[in-house]
Motif scaffolding. Structure first.
Motif, PDB file in Angstrom:
ATOM      1  N   GLY A   6      43.894  17.430  43.664  1.00 16.92           N
ATOM      2  CA  GLY A   6      42.892  16.655  42.923  1.00 16.92           C
ATOM      3  C   GLY A   6      41.876  16.035  43.854  1.00 16.92           C
ATOM      4  O   GLY A   6      40.664  16.030  43.568  1.00 16.92           O
ATOM      5  N   ILE A   7      42.346  15.504  44.988  1.00 16.29           N
ATOM      6  CA  ILE A   7      41.433  14.930  45.974  1.00 16.29           C
ATOM      7  C   ILE A   7      40.485  16.004  46.507  1.00 16.29           C
ATOM      8  O   ILE A   7      39.284  15.777  46.678  1.00 16.29           O
ATOM      9  N   GLY A   8      41.050  17.202  46.737  1.00 11.52           N
ATOM     10  CA  GLY A   8      40.236  18.314  47.224  1.00 11.52           C
ATOM     11  C   GLY A   8      39.152  18.711  46.237  1.00 11.52           C
ATOM     12  O   GLY A   8      38.010  19.003  46.629  1.00 11.52           O
ATOM     13  N   ILE A   9      39.473  18.719  44.949  1.00 12.01           N
ATOM     14  CA  ILE A   9      38.492  19.055  43.923  1.00 12.01           C
ATOM     15  C   ILE A   9      37.377  18.011  43.884  1.00 12.01           C
ATOM     16  O   ILE A   9      36.191  18.347  43.800  1.00 12.01           O
ATOM     17  N   LEU A  10      37.762  16.733  43.968  1.00  8.76           N
ATOM     18  CA  LEU A  10      36.752  15.659  43.966  1.00  8.76           C
ATOM     19  C   LEU A  10      35.839  15.763  45.185  1.00  8.76           C
ATOM     20  O   LEU A  10      34.616  15.646  45.069  1.00  8.76           O
ATOM     21  N   ILE A  11      36.435  15.994  46.361  1.00  7.54           N
ATOM     22  CA  ILE A  11      35.631  16.138  47.572  1.00  7.54           C
ATOM     23  C   ILE A  11      34.732  17.370  47.456  1.00  7.54           C
ATOM     24  O   ILE A  11      33.551  17.347  47.827  1.00  7.54           O
ATOM     25  N   GLY A  12      35.305  18.441  46.910  1.00  7.85           N
ATOM     26  CA  GLY A  12      34.540  19.675  46.747  1.00  7.85           C
ATOM     27  C   GLY A  12      33.312  19.479  45.873  1.00  7.85           C
ATOM     28  O   GLY A  12      32.207  19.924  46.219  1.00  7.85           O
ATOM     29  N   PHE A  13      33.491  18.794  44.749  1.00  7.04           N
ATOM     30  CA  PHE A  13      32.347  18.566  43.867  1.00  7.04           C
ATOM     31  C   PHE A  13      31.340  17.608  44.489  1.00  7.04           C
ATOM     32  O   PHE A  13      30.128  17.730  44.260  1.00  7.04           O
ATOM     33  N   ALA A  14      31.821  16.663  45.285  1.00  2.89           N
ATOM     34  CA  ALA A  14      30.903  15.771  45.991  1.00  2.89           C
ATOM     35  C   ALA A  14      30.045  16.570  46.977  1.00  2.89           C
ATOM     36  O   ALA A  14      28.833  16.346  47.094  1.00  2.89           O
ATOM     37  N   VAL A  15      30.685  17.513  47.663  1.00  2.37           N
ATOM     38  CA  VAL A  15      29.947  18.384  48.598  1.00  2.37           C
ATOM     39  C   VAL A  15      28.956  19.253  47.827  1.00  2.37           C
ATOM     40  O   VAL A  15      27.825  19.480  48.274  1.00  2.37           O
ATOM     41  N   LEU A  16      29.361  19.746  46.655  1.00  2.00           N
ATOM     42  CA  LEU A  16      28.476  20.570  45.830  1.00  2.00           C
ATOM     43  C   LEU A  16      27.240  19.774  45.408  1.00  2.00           C
ATOM     44  O   LEU A  16      26.106  20.272  45.467  1.00  2.00           O
ATOM     45  N   MET A  17      27.453  18.528  44.972  1.00  5.72           N
ATOM     46  CA  MET A  17      26.335  17.676  44.578  1.00  5.72           C
ATOM     47  C   MET A  17      25.414  17.399  45.772  1.00  5.72           C
ATOM     48  O   MET A  17      24.190  17.484  45.662  1.00  5.72           O
ATOM     49  N   ASN A  25      21.665  26.316  50.885  1.00  9.68           N
ATOM     50  CA  ASN A  25      21.911  27.581  50.201  1.00  9.68           C
ATOM     51  C   ASN A  25      23.227  27.509  49.411  1.00  9.68           C
ATOM     52  O   ASN A  25      24.270  27.152  49.960  1.00  9.68           O
ATOM     53  N   LEU A  26      23.151  27.855  48.116  1.00  3.74           N
ATOM     54  CA  LEU A  26      24.309  27.686  47.249  1.00  3.74           C
ATOM     55  C   LEU A  26      25.485  28.581  47.621  1.00  3.74           C
ATOM     56  O   LEU A  26      26.637  28.229  47.379  1.00  3.74           O
ATOM     57  N   LEU A  27      25.221  29.745  48.176  1.00  5.16           N
ATOM     58  CA  LEU A  27      26.321  30.603  48.624  1.00  5.16           C
ATOM     59  C   LEU A  27      27.138  29.899  49.700  1.00  5.16           C
ATOM     60  O   LEU A  27      28.372  29.856  49.641  1.00  5.16           O
ATOM     61  N   VAL A  28      26.431  29.311  50.665  1.00  3.67           N
ATOM     62  CA  VAL A  28      27.103  28.588  51.745  1.00  3.67           C
ATOM     63  C   VAL A  28      27.865  27.389  51.185  1.00  3.67           C
ATOM     64  O   VAL A  28      29.037  27.163  51.515  1.00  3.67           O
ATOM     65  N   VAL A  29      27.201  26.617  50.324  1.00  4.20           N
ATOM     66  CA  VAL A  29      27.822  25.411  49.765  1.00  4.20           C
ATOM     67  C   VAL A  29      29.083  25.752  48.978  1.00  4.20           C
ATOM     68  O   VAL A  29      30.134  25.115  49.139  1.00  4.20           O
ATOM     69  N   THR A  30      29.002  26.765  48.118  1.00  2.85           N
ATOM     70  CA  THR A  30      30.153  27.090  47.269  1.00  2.85           C
ATOM     71  C   THR A  30      31.307  27.688  48.066  1.00  2.85           C
ATOM     72  O   THR A  30      32.472  27.493  47.708  1.00  2.85           O
ATOM     73  N   LEU A  31      31.006  28.399  49.144  1.00  2.00           N
ATOM     74  CA  LEU A  31      32.089  28.875  50.021  1.00  2.00           C
ATOM     75  C   LEU A  31      32.794  27.691  50.675  1.00  2.00           C
ATOM     76  O   LEU A  31      34.033  27.664  50.775  1.00  2.00           O
ATOM     77  N   VAL A  32      32.025  26.717  51.128  1.00  2.00           N
ATOM     78  CA  VAL A  32      32.615  25.508  51.725  1.00  2.00           C
ATOM     79  C   VAL A  32      33.439  24.753  50.684  1.00  2.00           C
ATOM     80  O   VAL A  32      34.568  24.317  50.960  1.00  2.00           O
ATOM     81  N   VAL A  33      32.868  24.612  49.488  1.00  2.00           N
ATOM     82  CA  VAL A  33      33.577  23.890  48.421  1.00  2.00           C
ATOM     83  C   VAL A  33      34.896  24.579  48.077  1.00  2.00           C
ATOM     84  O   VAL A  33      35.940  23.931  47.955  1.00  2.00           O
ATOM     85  N   VAL A 293      20.764  35.159  39.759  1.00  2.00           N
ATOM     86  CA  VAL A 293      22.081  35.577  39.274  1.00  2.00           C
ATOM     87  C   VAL A 293      23.140  35.337  40.344  1.00  2.00           C
ATOM     88  O   VAL A 293      24.289  34.999  40.034  1.00  2.00           O
ATOM     89  N   ILE A 294      22.762  35.457  41.599  1.00  2.39           N
ATOM     90  CA  ILE A 294      23.703  35.148  42.685  1.00  2.39           C
ATOM     91  C   ILE A 294      24.041  33.668  42.684  1.00  2.39           C
ATOM     92  O   ILE A 294      25.210  33.271  42.813  1.00  2.39           O
ATOM     93  N   TYR A 295      23.026  32.821  42.503  1.00  2.00           N
ATOM     94  CA  TYR A 295      23.252  31.376  42.531  1.00  2.00           C
ATOM     95  C   TYR A 295      24.157  30.913  41.383  1.00  2.00           C
ATOM     96  O   TYR A 295      24.995  30.023  41.573  1.00  2.00           O
ATOM     97  N   VAL A 296      23.971  31.479  40.213  1.00  2.65           N
ATOM     98  CA  VAL A 296      24.849  31.104  39.108  1.00  2.65           C
ATOM     99  C   VAL A 296      26.241  31.689  39.320  1.00  2.65           C
ATOM    100  O   VAL A 296      27.260  31.038  39.055  1.00  2.65           O
ATOM    101  N   SER A 297      26.321  32.895  39.837  1.00  2.00           N
ATOM    102  CA  SER A 297      27.604  33.571  40.029  1.00  2.00           C
ATOM    103  C   SER A 297      28.490  32.846  41.034  1.00  2.00           C
ATOM    104  O   SER A 297      29.713  32.786  40.864  1.00  2.00           O
ATOM    105  N   VAL A 298      27.885  32.285  42.089  1.00  2.00           N
ATOM    106  CA  VAL A 298      28.709  31.588  43.080  1.00  2.00           C
ATOM    107  C   VAL A 298      29.282  30.294  42.496  1.00  2.00           C
ATOM    108  O   VAL A 298      30.380  29.856  42.883  1.00  2.00           O
ATOM    109  N   VAL A 299      28.555  29.685  41.567  1.00  2.00           N
ATOM    110  CA  VAL A 299      29.099  28.499  40.890  1.00  2.00           C
ATOM    111  C   VAL A 299      30.285  28.892  40.014  1.00  2.00           C
ATOM    112  O   VAL A 299      31.279  28.175  39.929  1.00  2.00           O
ATOM    113  N   VAL A 300      30.196  30.061  39.383  1.00  3.03           N
ATOM    114  CA  VAL A 300      31.330  30.568  38.604  1.00  3.03           C
ATOM    115  C   VAL A 300      32.504  30.845  39.534  1.00  3.03           C
ATOM    116  O   VAL A 300      33.666  30.640  39.172  1.00  3.03           O
TER     117      VAL A 300
END
Length: 430
Positions: A6-17, A25-33, A293-300
């Motif tokens: 749960g802590i990891g998910i919260l930190i992950g979404f904070a990093v995403l924001m 770049n969203l690809l980089v961000v979502t890989l990190v998240v 489509v790549i940017y939306v797909s990485v969020v998925v």
């Protein structure tokens, strides 16, 4: 491990924001998240990247790649031919001072409803708005908030729209683009009534906020009006492909992708003289659809990663078991993820991936869910890091300090009111 997950998910979404805010770049961000979530959940990062993350990416991209590419092509045909400019300029110029502001908003609505990207439309409406606001002595800081009034209904509220937020739910709920027509039209009317009252209210103090120097801050490309007037197709010819797309997709029920291909082909055929190099338009148009489509797909991909984390079931059960009516749970979940991602399309796909089946299992009409989620996702996605908001402020040169309060009113508060209205109307219509 569940708590750490749960802590990891919260930190992950904070990093995403944070990443969205800083335009990383969203690809980089979502890989990190996804890596953060994996580490805190005791999962192998490589296996997460090559498993749920890429599965989510491929699932969305495989389903929507053609739609994004041919939708972008359609917009590019209207842009390169000058048809989009002709529509905007004709409608704006035909209105008198009394109706010019309403007509200005209508231009955006019509083009968006027909499937043109807001990132294309902004280049048409910016010079028109600059001239109009000067003439009417409306403060330039009002521009983003007023201009974005026309972006909300055609994207998520209006039935039949060719925008992505009206298309994605059809795959999950088995609905059509015309889902919940009575509710969609009703909340659109409500939205514009509130918008009219808001503009009337802020205009009371407009004169003291008017500063002619603010108009020099815009970074918009100055359009060659004389050249466009000479080369662009006529108004009625310009709207023909848009009308054709709406009819063949919504009335004749042709597949959306094929409908956009047909409309693009017709546009190319009738606008050929105005377009210059047709091949350049086709290449650029299709290419314009790939990055989105790549940017939306990485969020998925992040959504799929969250779904396999140990904490997900706890989080899911908490949200689904909140002691509030089911439709309010739908809105709460949608709003939270919209705010986190700063993307209505990204949050919608994440919500439908993670919760879509649960929402349906509660017995609500799929059309009601379609219209509710497509409208709710428009609200809290419009925080300062939203890409459309950033584009409007960057190109107009308006500062967030002066202009964002109006954007917040028209793109966050008003859609939220309309979302609540959909919940109330749901019991009447369904």
């Amino acid at each position: 491990m569940t708590v750490l997950s749960g802590i990891g998910i919260l930190i992950g979404f904070a990093v995403l924001m944070f990443g969205a805010w800083k335009k990383v770049n969203l690809l980089v961000v979502t890989l990190v998240v996804s890596a953060i979530i994996a580490v805190f959940s005791g999962m192998n990062v490589a296996e997460v990247w090559t498993g749920p993350y890429i599965d989510g990416f491929m699932g969305f991209a495989g389903k929507y790649l053609l739609l994004f590419c041919f939708g972008a092509l359609f917009g590019k045909v209207l842009e390169d031919s000058g048809a989009g400019w002709r529509i905007a300029n004709t409608i704006a110029s035909k209105a008198g001072d009394k109706w010019s502001l309403a007509t200005f908003v209508a231009v955006t609505l019509i083009l968006l409803y027909g499937g043109v990207s807001i990132f294309v439309i902004v280049f048409f409406i910016l010079p028109i708005g600059k001239s109009l606001f000067k003439k009417l002595r409306i403060p330039w800081s009002y521009f983003p908030g007023i201009a974005m009034l026309g972006t909300i209904p055609p994207v998520g509220m209006l039935p039949g729209s060719l925008q992505l937020l009206n298309i994605i739910p059809t795959s999950y709920f088995g609905t059509t683009l015309m889902a919940a027509p009575a509710i969609g039209l009703s909340v659109t009317v409500l939205y514009f009534i509130i918008g009219y009252l808001y503009i009337k209210w802020i205009m009371k103090n407009s004169e003291k906020h008017f500063d002619l120097e603010e108009f020099s801050l815009t970074q918009s490309i100055e359009l060659d009006e004389a050249a466009l007037n000479e080369s662009a197709p006529s108004f009625w010819l310009s709207i023909l492909p848009i009308g054709l797309a709406l009819v063949i997709i919504n009335v004749l029920k042709v597949d959306i992708v094929f409908g956009l291909i047909i409309a693009s082909a017709v546009g190319i055929a009738i606008f050929k003289k105005s377009m210059g190099n047709v091949l350049d338009t086709v290449n650029a148009g299709v290419a314009n659809g790939i990055l989105p489509v790549i940017y939306v797909s990485v969020v998925v991909g992040v959504a799929r990663t969250v779904a396999v984390a140990p904490f997900f079931e706890v989080m899911k059960n908490f949200l689904l078991n909140l002691s509030i009516p089911g439709l309010f749970k739908v809105v709460a979940t949608t709003s939270i993820l919209s705010a986190m991602t700063g993307s209505s399309s990204g949050s919608m796909t994440m919500i439908l991936e993670l919760f879509g089946n649960d929402f349906l299992s509660w017995g609500y009409n799929p059309e009601l869910l379609h219209r509710l989620i497509s409208t709710a996702s428009l609200g809290f996605d419009s925080l300062p890091w939203n890409s459309v908001v950033v584009v409007f402020f960057t190109l107009s040169g308006v500062s967030y300090a002066k202009g964002y309060k109006h954007v917040f009113a028209t793109t966050v508060l008003m859609p939220l009111v309309c979302t609540l209205a959909i919940i109330l109307m749901g019991s009447v219509f369904y």
